[in-house]
Design a protein around this motif. Structure first.
Motif, mmCIF file in Angstrom:
data_model
loop_
_atom_site.group_PDB
_atom_site.id
_atom_site.type_symbol
_atom_site.label_atom_id
_atom_site.label_comp_id
_atom_site.label_asym_id
_atom_site.label_seq_id
_atom_site.Cartn_x
_atom_site.Cartn_y
_atom_site.Cartn_z
ATOM 1 N N PRO A 271 0.812 -1.225 0.000
ATOM 2 C CA PRO A 271 0.000 0.000 0.000
ATOM 3 C C PRO A 271 0.843 1.272 0.000
ATOM 4 O O PRO A 271 0.456 2.273 -0.610
ATOM 5 C CB PRO A 271 -0.833 -0.112 1.286
ATOM 6 C CG PRO A 271 -0.150 -1.131 2.127
ATOM 7 C CD PRO A 271 0.506 -2.068 1.175
ATOM 8 N N VAL A 272 2.005 1.250 0.660
ATOM 9 C CA VAL A 272 2.889 2.421 0.654
ATOM 10 C C VAL A 272 3.346 2.714 -0.775
ATOM 11 O O VAL A 272 3.434 3.881 -1.184
ATOM 12 C CB VAL A 272 4.096 2.190 1.582
ATOM 13 C CG1 VAL A 272 5.208 3.199 1.295
ATOM 14 C CG2 VAL A 272 3.671 2.296 3.039
ATOM 15 N N THR A 273 3.598 1.671 -1.561
ATOM 16 C CA THR A 273 3.997 1.862 -2.957
ATOM 17 C C THR A 273 2.926 2.609 -3.736
ATOM 18 O O THR A 273 3.221 3.570 -4.466
ATOM 19 C CB THR A 273 4.276 0.507 -3.630
ATOM 20 O OG1 THR A 273 5.348 -0.154 -2.946
ATOM 21 C CG2 THR A 273 4.644 0.688 -5.093
ATOM 22 N N GLY A 274 1.672 2.191 -3.607
ATOM 23 C CA GLY A 274 0.586 2.849 -4.329
ATOM 24 C C GLY A 274 0.419 4.304 -3.938
ATOM 25 O O GLY A 274 0.249 5.184 -4.799
ATOM 26 N N PHE A 368 5.664 9.078 -17.025
ATOM 27 C CA PHE A 368 6.398 7.935 -16.483
ATOM 28 C C PHE A 368 5.826 7.521 -15.120
ATOM 29 O O PHE A 368 5.674 6.327 -14.831
ATOM 30 C CB PHE A 368 7.876 8.289 -16.323
ATOM 31 C CG PHE A 368 8.653 8.308 -17.605
ATOM 32 C CD1 PHE A 368 8.441 7.353 -18.588
ATOM 33 C CD2 PHE A 368 9.621 9.281 -17.836
ATOM 34 C CE1 PHE A 368 9.163 7.361 -19.784
ATOM 35 C CE2 PHE A 368 10.365 9.298 -19.014
ATOM 36 C CZ PHE A 368 10.123 8.334 -19.987
ATOM 37 N N ALA A 369 5.521 8.505 -14.276
ATOM 38 C CA ALA A 369 4.965 8.206 -12.952
ATOM 39 C C ALA A 369 3.615 7.513 -13.071
ATOM 40 O O ALA A 369 3.307 6.575 -12.318
ATOM 41 C CB ALA A 369 4.827 9.499 -12.146
ATOM 42 N N ALA A 370 2.792 7.962 -14.015
ATOM 43 C CA ALA A 370 1.473 7.346 -14.217
ATOM 44 C C ALA A 370 1.615 5.895 -14.686
ATOM 45 O O ALA A 370 0.832 5.021 -14.282
ATOM 46 C CB ALA A 370 0.671 8.166 -15.233
ATOM 47 N N CYS A 371 2.603 5.616 -15.515
ATOM 48 C CA CYS A 371 2.843 4.246 -15.966
ATOM 49 C C CYS A 371 3.233 3.346 -14.796
ATOM 50 O O CYS A 371 2.798 2.184 -14.716
ATOM 51 C CB CYS A 371 3.926 4.227 -17.031
ATOM 52 S SG CYS A 371 3.433 4.925 -18.620
ATOM 53 N N ALA A 372 4.054 3.864 -13.880
ATOM 54 C CA ALA A 372 4.449 3.082 -12.700
ATOM 55 C C ALA A 372 3.234 2.747 -11.844
ATOM 56 O O ALA A 372 3.085 1.614 -11.363
ATOM 57 C CB ALA A 372 5.478 3.857 -11.878
ATOM 58 N N LEU A 373 2.354 3.725 -11.647
ATOM 59 C CA LEU A 373 1.138 3.488 -10.862
ATOM 60 C C LEU A 373 0.237 2.471 -11.552
ATOM 61 O O LEU A 373 -0.388 1.629 -10.891
ATOM 62 C CB LEU A 373 0.394 4.806 -10.638
ATOM 63 C CG LEU A 373 -0.869 4.723 -9.784
ATOM 64 C CD1 LEU A 373 -0.550 4.240 -8.373
ATOM 65 C CD2 LEU A 373 -1.569 6.092 -9.722
ATOM 66 N N ALA A 374 0.175 2.530 -12.883
ATOM 67 C CA ALA A 374 -0.655 1.568 -13.631
ATOM 68 C C ALA A 374 -0.135 0.144 -13.449
ATOM 69 O O ALA A 374 -0.924 -0.800 -13.270
ATOM 70 C CB ALA A 374 -0.680 1.945 -15.110
ATOM 71 N N VAL A 375 1.177 -0.048 -13.463
ATOM 72 C CA VAL A 375 1.756 -1.381 -13.249
ATOM 73 C C VAL A 375 1.386 -1.886 -11.860
ATOM 74 O O VAL A 375 1.005 -3.057 -11.686
ATOM 75 C CB VAL A 375 3.295 -1.342 -13.414
ATOM 76 C CG1 VAL A 375 3.909 -2.669 -12.993
ATOM 77 C CG2 VAL A 375 3.663 -1.016 -14.850
ATOM 78 N N TRP A 376 1.508 -1.022 -10.849
ATOM 79 C CA TRP A 376 1.153 -1.411 -9.474
ATOM 80 C C TRP A 376 -0.319 -1.812 -9.397
ATOM 81 O O TRP A 376 -0.664 -2.831 -8.775
ATOM 82 C CB TRP A 376 1.432 -0.240 -8.532
ATOM 83 C CG TRP A 376 0.992 -0.471 -7.117
ATOM 84 C CD1 TRP A 376 1.672 -1.094 -6.127
ATOM 85 C CD2 TRP A 376 -0.263 -0.065 -6.538
ATOM 86 N NE1 TRP A 376 0.944 -1.118 -4.966
ATOM 87 C CE2 TRP A 376 -0.261 -0.498 -5.187
ATOM 88 C CE3 TRP A 376 -1.388 0.602 -7.026
ATOM 89 C CZ2 TRP A 376 -1.335 -0.269 -4.330
ATOM 90 C CZ3 TRP A 376 -2.461 0.833 -6.183
ATOM 91 C CH2 TRP A 376 -2.427 0.401 -4.835
ATOM 92 N N ALA A 377 -1.202 -1.026 -10.014
ATOM 93 C CA ALA A 377 -2.640 -1.307 -9.948
ATOM 94 C C ALA A 377 -2.994 -2.607 -10.664
ATOM 95 O O ALA A 377 -3.812 -3.401 -10.179
ATOM 96 C CB ALA A 377 -3.415 -0.135 -10.554
ATOM 97 N N ILE A 378 -2.387 -2.848 -11.824
ATOM 98 C CA ILE A 378 -2.667 -4.078 -12.571
ATOM 99 C C ILE A 378 -2.232 -5.298 -11.771
ATOM 100 O O ILE A 378 -2.929 -6.323 -11.725
ATOM 101 C CB ILE A 378 -1.961 -4.032 -13.938
ATOM 102 C CG1 ILE A 378 -2.623 -2.980 -14.840
ATOM 103 C CG2 ILE A 378 -2.007 -5.408 -14.623
ATOM 104 C CD1 ILE A 378 -1.873 -2.709 -16.123
ATOM 105 N N ASP A 379 -1.067 -5.213 -11.129
ATOM 106 C CA ASP A 379 -0.589 -6.327 -10.315
ATOM 107 C C ASP A 379 -1.537 -6.623 -9.160
ATOM 108 O O ASP A 379 -1.733 -7.780 -8.793
ATOM 109 C CB ASP A 379 0.809 -6.018 -9.779
ATOM 110 C CG ASP A 379 1.363 -7.147 -8.929
ATOM 111 O OD1 ASP A 379 1.580 -8.245 -9.472
ATOM 112 O OD2 ASP A 379 1.562 -6.941 -7.718
#
Length: 429
Positions: A271-274, A368-379
């Motif tokens: 959750p801290v990552t998100g 780039f930041a939005a792409c990182a958040l998208a990877v976290w959410a998909i996982d």
């Protein structure tokens, strides 16, 4: 891991990584002196990142084969050689060779992190990683402050000369202060562990955390590799030393996230990552105001570096908890994504600033930041059963329970008759 040894490893990380990023606040005079155009100046930083990438694949796995203490010392000496080459370069290609060598052996950072993780009890692993990793951020950001001040007084070459001296001094100190580390798998060879790194890329937790790191550090590199260009231009026209002072703002944010290791130990890494990635996107709204407000830029820098450090520590904690038997290899594989992302951000931002101004660079960083958040959410949405290794907090805690006892067992074995049988062998029997 006492506080003094953690601090020493943090300093090692800071000095080693500073050699890669020291050029950022002095890109303009360094490029002018070496005959590199403004459009290509980003490659001065990117070449070190590509050297770092090679080191991650070829050098970091050595930490699973030989004594990491000696490895740290040897790598620091070779980093010093690269710094000396750069400081004395009369042509761009000589400086690039020096930066590539220093970048390749700056992977001593990952060896130091792996050392700290392997000798720490599982319940304190996140704390150790957090403290040692904070040295990386201090090196990246603090280098900007020191570089700017030194460059204005003695020129940019003095920066690399100072880093060379520090690297040699730390190499000697490591051999004196840190104890030798026992190898947990004496049968493993260099070729075997290098090949095993390739196998790690097929595992979901490394792919997920690696992709997050790729976009995370592409966003980070977009800010810090491109920041000096608009600050040195109208309307601000700041000197190298004043540009370097913005590293203090980033340092404040990064040190504020040093607690991320404790959050990871408490089981809150996912959750801290998100939350941190969401904060990273928001930070770019303030950073984009650079042409009109330096105060908003400072706020954005603090938020960005806080978010980057929190995610980075959480990523490494999750990975080392899952693979305590291959700490160096798994960190090396993860940091491949870091190096590629940093190089992409460094090379792209200078071209975008030249063509589209700071607004274009800010949109790139936020993307780039939005792409990182998208990877976290998909996982988070994908079923847990689709991974060969457990993913997320549950998997990390399961792996920790399986290895907690093994981490406390001596790795030494003996073929001498009558010698004690290691605990893990008794359990198998």
């Amino acid at each position: 891991m006492g506080a003094g040894r953690r601090l020493l490893l943090a300093v090692v990380c800071g000095v080693a990584v500073a050699g890669i990023y020291a050029a950022q606040p002095v890109l303009e005079p360094m490029g002018r002196d070496l005959g590199v155009s403004a459009e290509l100046a980003g490659w001065i930083v990117a070449i070190g990142q590509f050297g770092y990438l090679a080191g991650l694949l070829l050098l970091v796995p050595l930490g699973d084969v030989v004594d990491r203490r000696r490895l740290v010392a040897v790598h620091l000496v070779i980093v010093a050689v690269g710094m000396i080459l750069t400081a004395t370069a009369s042509a761009a290609w000589v400086a690039f060779v020096g930066l590539a060598v220093a970048g390749a052996f700056a992977v001593v950072v990952q060896t130091a992190v792996a050392y700290a993780a392997s000798v720490s009890p599982p319940a304190e692993r996140g704390r150790s990683i957090g403290v040692v990793t904070s040295g990386v951020v201090v090196g990246i950001l603090g280098a900007r402050v020191v570089t700017g001040a030194l460059a204005e007084v003695w020129g940019w070459r003095s920066v690399y000369a100072v880093l060379a001296v520090l690297s040699l001094g730390l190499a000697a100190l490591v051999l004196v202060v840190l104890p030798s580390e026992e190898r947990c798998d004496p049968s493993a060879g260099y070729r075997q562990v290098v090949v095993s790194v390739g196998g790690l890329f097929g595992q979901r937790i490394l792919l997920t955390r690696g992709l997050i790191a790729f976009f995370l550090f592409a966003s980070f590199g977009t800010l810090w590799s491109g920041l000096s260009l608009p600050l040195a231009d109208a309307p601000w026209q700041l000197s190298e030393s004043r540009i370097g002072l913005f590293g203090i703002a980033g340092l404040a944010g990064a040190l504020g996230a040093a607690r991320a290791g404790r959050w990871a130990d408490a089981g809150r890494a996912v959750p801290v990552t998100g939350l941190a990635l969401t904060l990273l996107i928001l930070s770019w709204a303030a950073i984009a105001q650079l042409p009109w407000s330096l105060w908003l830029l400072v706020v954005g820098i603090v938020l960005l570096d806080f978010a980057v450090q929190a995610v980075h520590v959480s990523n490494q904690h999750l990975l080392t908890a899952v693979r305590p038997d291959r700490v160096s290899s798994v960190i090396g594989g993860y940091m491949v994504f870091y190096a590629l992302g940093s190089a992409l951000g460094a090379a792209a931002t200078t071209a975008l600033v030249t063509a589209h101004g700071w607004t274009g660079s800010s949109l790139l960083g936020a993307g780039f930041a939005a792409c990182a958040l998208a990877v976290w959410a998909i996982d988070r949405l994908l079923p847990r059963g689709s991974a060969r290794l457990p993913s997320g907090e549950a998997g990390t805690h399961q792996a920790r329970k399986r290895t907690e006892g093994a981490d406390r067992v001596s790795c030494r074995t003996s073929s001498t008759p009558g010698s004690p049988v290691p605990q893990r062998q008794r359990q198998r029997d």
